[in-house]
Design a protein around this motif. Structure first.
Motif, mmCIF file in Angstrom:
data_model
loop_
_atom_site.group_PDB
_atom_site.id
_atom_site.type_symbol
_atom_site.label_atom_id
_atom_site.label_comp_id
_atom_site.label_asym_id
_atom_site.label_seq_id
_atom_site.Cartn_x
_atom_site.Cartn_y
_atom_site.Cartn_z
ATOM 1 N N ALA A 179 14.333 -1.756 5.593
ATOM 2 C CA ALA A 179 13.670 -0.551 6.074
ATOM 3 C C ALA A 179 13.445 0.466 4.964
ATOM 4 O O ALA A 179 12.483 1.249 5.006
ATOM 5 C CB ALA A 179 14.479 0.087 7.202
ATOM 6 N N HIS A 180 14.324 0.479 3.951
ATOM 7 C CA HIS A 180 14.176 1.421 2.840
ATOM 8 C C HIS A 180 12.903 1.119 2.058
ATOM 9 O O HIS A 180 12.161 2.040 1.666
ATOM 10 C CB HIS A 180 15.406 1.326 1.931
ATOM 11 N N VAL A 181 12.636 -0.154 1.833
ATOM 12 C CA VAL A 181 11.411 -0.538 1.126
ATOM 13 C C VAL A 181 10.187 -0.171 1.963
ATOM 14 O O VAL A 181 9.182 0.334 1.450
ATOM 15 C CB VAL A 181 11.418 -2.046 0.797
ATOM 16 N N PHE A 182 10.265 -0.431 3.260
ATOM 17 C CA PHE A 182 9.192 -0.053 4.181
ATOM 18 C C PHE A 182 8.912 1.444 4.054
ATOM 19 O O PHE A 182 7.755 1.876 3.965
ATOM 20 C CB PHE A 182 9.612 -0.409 5.603
ATOM 21 N N ALA A 183 9.966 2.255 4.019
ATOM 22 C CA ALA A 183 9.811 3.703 3.920
ATOM 23 C C ALA A 183 9.177 4.101 2.589
ATOM 24 O O ALA A 183 8.349 5.024 2.534
ATOM 25 C CB ALA A 183 11.168 4.383 4.081
ATOM 26 N N TYR A 184 9.564 3.419 1.510
ATOM 27 C CA TYR A 184 8.989 3.717 0.206
ATOM 28 C C TYR A 184 7.487 3.431 0.217
ATOM 29 O O TYR A 184 6.675 4.222 -0.296
ATOM 30 C CB TYR A 184 9.674 2.896 -0.887
ATOM 31 N N ALA A 185 7.093 2.295 0.822
ATOM 32 C CA ALA A 185 5.671 1.961 0.932
ATOM 33 C C ALA A 185 4.932 3.033 1.727
ATOM 34 O O ALA A 185 3.802 3.411 1.391
ATOM 35 C CB ALA A 185 5.503 0.593 1.582
ATOM 36 N N ALA A 186 5.570 3.538 2.784
ATOM 37 C CA ALA A 186 4.956 4.592 3.598
ATOM 38 C C ALA A 186 4.731 5.857 2.773
ATOM 39 O O ALA A 186 3.669 6.500 2.857
ATOM 40 C CB ALA A 186 5.836 4.896 4.810
ATOM 41 N N ALA A 187 5.728 6.221 1.957
ATOM 42 C CA ALA A 187 5.593 7.403 1.104
ATOM 43 C C ALA A 187 4.455 7.220 0.102
ATOM 44 O O ALA A 187 3.692 8.157 -0.181
ATOM 45 C CB ALA A 187 6.907 7.669 0.383
ATOM 46 N N GLN A 188 4.341 6.007 -0.426
ATOM 47 C CA GLN A 188 3.281 5.728 -1.404
ATOM 48 C C GLN A 188 1.900 5.790 -0.750
ATOM 49 O O GLN A 188 0.952 6.349 -1.317
ATOM 50 C CB GLN A 188 3.520 4.350 -2.031
ATOM 51 N N VAL A 189 1.783 5.245 0.457
ATOM 52 C CA VAL A 189 0.497 5.265 1.157
ATOM 53 C C VAL A 189 0.131 6.687 1.591
ATOM 54 O O VAL A 189 -1.039 7.075 1.545
ATOM 55 C CB VAL A 189 0.518 4.293 2.357
ATOM 56 N N LYS A 190 1.129 7.471 2.002
ATOM 57 C CA LYS A 190 0.860 8.877 2.340
ATOM 58 C C LYS A 190 0.190 9.576 1.159
ATOM 59 O O LYS A 190 -0.817 10.280 1.316
ATOM 60 C CB LYS A 190 2.156 9.598 2.710
ATOM 61 N N LYS A 191 0.741 9.381 -0.024
ATOM 62 C CA LYS A 191 0.167 9.989 -1.224
ATOM 63 C C LYS A 191 -1.229 9.423 -1.492
ATOM 64 O O LYS A 191 -2.155 10.159 -1.873
ATOM 65 C CB LYS A 191 1.077 9.732 -2.423
ATOM 66 N N GLY A 192 -1.387 8.129 -1.279
ATOM 67 C CA GLY A 192 -2.691 7.509 -1.493
ATOM 68 C C GLY A 192 -3.763 8.081 -0.585
ATOM 69 O O GLY A 192 -4.918 8.288 -1.005
ATOM 70 N N LEU A 193 -3.420 8.339 0.662
ATOM 71 C CA LEU A 193 -4.374 8.938 1.595
ATOM 72 C C LEU A 193 -4.699 10.381 1.199
ATOM 73 O O LEU A 193 -5.842 10.835 1.334
ATOM 74 C CB LEU A 193 -3.832 8.874 3.016
ATOM 75 N N ASP A 194 -3.693 11.105 0.703
ATOM 76 C CA ASP A 194 -3.950 12.456 0.205
ATOM 77 C C ASP A 194 -4.954 12.425 -0.947
ATOM 78 O O ASP A 194 -5.872 13.255 -1.021
ATOM 79 C CB ASP A 194 -2.647 13.104 -0.275
ATOM 80 N N VAL A 195 -4.784 11.464 -1.843
ATOM 81 C CA VAL A 195 -5.695 11.315 -2.979
ATOM 82 C C VAL A 195 -7.095 10.944 -2.490
ATOM 83 O O VAL A 195 -8.109 11.472 -2.982
ATOM 84 C CB VAL A 195 -5.161 10.257 -3.970
ATOM 85 N N ALA A 196 -7.163 10.044 -1.513
ATOM 86 C CA ALA A 196 -8.452 9.625 -0.962
ATOM 87 C C ALA A 196 -9.217 10.818 -0.402
ATOM 88 O O ALA A 196 -10.425 10.971 -0.642
ATOM 89 C CB ALA A 196 -8.241 8.565 0.116
ATOM 90 N N LYS A 197 -8.516 11.648 0.344
ATOM 91 C CA LYS A 197 -9.169 12.843 0.908
ATOM 92 C C LYS A 197 -9.638 13.780 -0.191
ATOM 93 O O LYS A 197 -10.763 14.281 -0.168
ATOM 94 C CB LYS A 197 -8.220 13.572 1.858
ATOM 95 N N ARG A 198 -8.779 14.011 -1.173
ATOM 96 C CA ARG A 198 -9.134 14.946 -2.238
ATOM 97 C C ARG A 198 -10.364 14.479 -3.019
ATOM 98 O O ARG A 198 -11.234 15.287 -3.367
ATOM 99 C CB ARG A 198 -7.952 15.123 -3.188
ATOM 100 N N LEU A 199 -10.448 13.174 -3.303
ATOM 101 C CA LEU A 199 -11.537 12.651 -4.119
ATOM 102 C C LEU A 199 -12.756 12.252 -3.285
ATOM 103 O O LEU A 199 -13.742 11.750 -3.829
ATOM 104 C CB LEU A 199 -11.052 11.454 -4.945
ATOM 105 N N GLY A 200 -12.684 12.446 -1.975
ATOM 106 C CA GLY A 200 -13.835 12.124 -1.129
ATOM 107 C C GLY A 200 -14.106 10.643 -1.022
ATOM 108 O O GLY A 200 -15.268 10.207 -0.955
ATOM 109 N N ALA A 201 -13.055 9.825 -0.997
ATOM 110 C CA ALA A 201 -13.218 8.368 -0.896
ATOM 111 C C ALA A 201 -13.990 8.001 0.357
ATOM 112 O O ALA A 201 -13.751 8.546 1.435
ATOM 113 C CB ALA A 201 -11.853 7.684 -0.894
#
Length: 461
Positions: free
Chosen positions: A185-207
């Motif tokens: 579950a810890h690895v799952f949570a780390y992936a979630a944190a990484q994807v959260k940041k990725g979605l933030d980047v997507a929004k900022r850059l207008g992906a």
């Protein structure tokens, strides 16, 4: 005496900047002008477009609008020519091989100059392609933010948009047992944190899109794997993604990219139909579409255009990773698509869909490990772009003359009336069909005329 660190390393005519002040004005491809359209060019002239004319209008849209070409960052600017059997063969003058932020910035400047001179309007990247990992998630995100700042600046300067970004959830050792389907579950949570940041980047850059590729979402043995639990967890992850996407107001399209095998023995996203079944099972089909990579399609044992056609048939085709593989190799070679038959088949589907926006044709492809010259980077993209331009013209002509579409429609004429129409509408029954056969007897055999269809198709190539 000048210290080694203060020297300006050079290769050929390229002066490589070694400080922030010189980056903005640096020229990494001084011997290359913007690639031009030159239809009368000789066979040996490969640094010009012979077929891709961005402004040419076909069926009411320009070639650029139909094709929406994108350069991928990972192969083109992080690829080093390594393969499962050999060490890297490619080094670029702007990349010193380090994980320093300055090297990452220098690489990005080179990438945007390349894309601008090539004439593409989109790019794509994994988070770890553009910025190195730090000693913690916070440090990693800080590195990423610094490169996203630069990406935003360069996108505005060169008028290049982000087709899609994604998170690398497969390379780091923490993901050796998967990310969204990891038993920890810890690895799952780390992936979630990484994807959260990725979605933030997507929004900022207008992906325009955000892609999920399950590089290690699968199993190597069933002896220690709970398949249902892992797939349930992956579905729960995607539900969290949908919730966060809505929360931050990201309006890009969510995509899942199928891959049959490599590196796991079996990937959960085996092919388009497997992904569609997964999405429908977990009531996710309204929120995701499919990013098809033809090389992955052939790894699943299907023809090049199979997943593209199947995804489109269910209105689930979102984007295409434009590459190909060598069927005789049996692994993911990610070659540039140069086969006109294949590009014509792809563009048939895109034309039938009336376009693939907000997706595009992303060159998830790499030069061969023997192609080490800088010009080879341009030539590979130019050749593939020309191949798709030819495919587009072929497909448009086929659509206009309608020889194949009429023949296909005629093959299903028996479903237009009578008992066939009732079958089509789902208003008949086994009893009625049994009575129909009792009255009409044995059906007449009809030729599938496969060679006829192949001959017609070849006429347009």
């Amino acid at each position: 005496m000048e210290s080694p660190s203060s020297k300006r390393p050079k290769r050929g005519s390229i002066a490589i900047p070694t400080d922030e002040n010189s980056l903005a004005s640096a020229v990494f491809f001084p011997d290359v002008s913007k690639i031009s359209y030159k239809p009368q060019a000789a066979a040996a002239e490969t640094m010009v477009f012979k077929h891709y004319n961005a402004d040419e209008v076909i069926n009411g849209k320009t070639m650029a609008e139909w094709l929406r070409f994108s350069v991928c960052y990972w192969h083109t600017f992080r690829g080093q020519g390594a393969d499962p059997f050999g060490l890297p063969t490619i080094s670029r003058p702007w990349d010193d091989g380090s994980d320093s932020l300055f090297n990452a910035k220098r690489r990005m400047h080179a990438a945007f100059e390349f894309m601008s001179k090539l004439g593409v309007k989109y790019w794509s990247f994994h988070d770890r392609d553009i910025a190195p990992e730090g000693s913690s998630l916070e440090a990693t995100n800080k590195n990423l933010d610094e490169l996203v700042d630069l990406a935003e600046e360069l996108m505005a300067r060169y008028n290049i948009k982000l087709l899609w970004n994604t998170c690398n959830l497969f390379a780091h050792p923490r993901y050796m047992n998967g990310a969204l389907t990891n038993p920890d579950a810890h690895v799952f949570a780390y992936a979630a944190a990484q994807v959260k940041k990725g979605l933030d980047v997507a929004k900022r850059l207008g992906a325009k899109n955000f892609v999920f590729w399950g590089g290690r979402e699968g199993y190597s043995t069933l002896l220690n794997t709970d398949i249902r639990k892992e797939l349930d967890h992956m579905a729960n992850f995607f539900k969290m993604v949908i919730s966060y996407k809505t929360q931050i107001g990201f309006d890009g399209q969510l995509l899942i990219e199928p891959k049959a095998k490599e590196p796991t023995r079996h990937q959960y996203d085996y092919d388009a139909m497997t992904v569609i079944a997964f999405l429908k099972t977990y009531n996710l089909e309204k929120h995701f579409k499919i990013n098809v990579e033809p090389n992955h399609t052939t790894l699943a044992g299907h023809p090049f255009e199979h997943d593209i056609a199947f995804a489109a048939a269910y209105n689930m085709l979102g984007s295409i990773d434009s590459n190909t593989g060598s069927a005789d190799m049996g692994w993911d070679t990610d070659q540039f698509p140069m086969d006109i038959r294949a590009t014509t088949a792809v563009m048939q589907t895109v034309l039938d869909m009336k376009g693939i926006a907000p997706g595009g044709l992303n060159f998830d492809a790499k030069v061969r490990r023997e192609s080490i010259a800088i010009n080879d980077m341009f030539i590979a993209h130019i050749g593939a772009m020309d191949a798709f331009a030819r495919g587009l013209r072929n497909a448009a002509r086929m659509q206009h003359e309608a020889v194949l579409s009429k023949a296909k429609a005629e093959r299903y004429n028996s479903f237009k009336s009578g008992i066939g129409a009732k079958i089509e509408a789902g208003t008949t029954s086994l009893e009625e069909l049994a009575d129909y056969v009792t009255k009409t007897g044995e059906p007449e055999q009809r030729s599938a005329a496969q060679e006829h269809y192949e001959g017609v198709f070849n006429y347009y190539i």
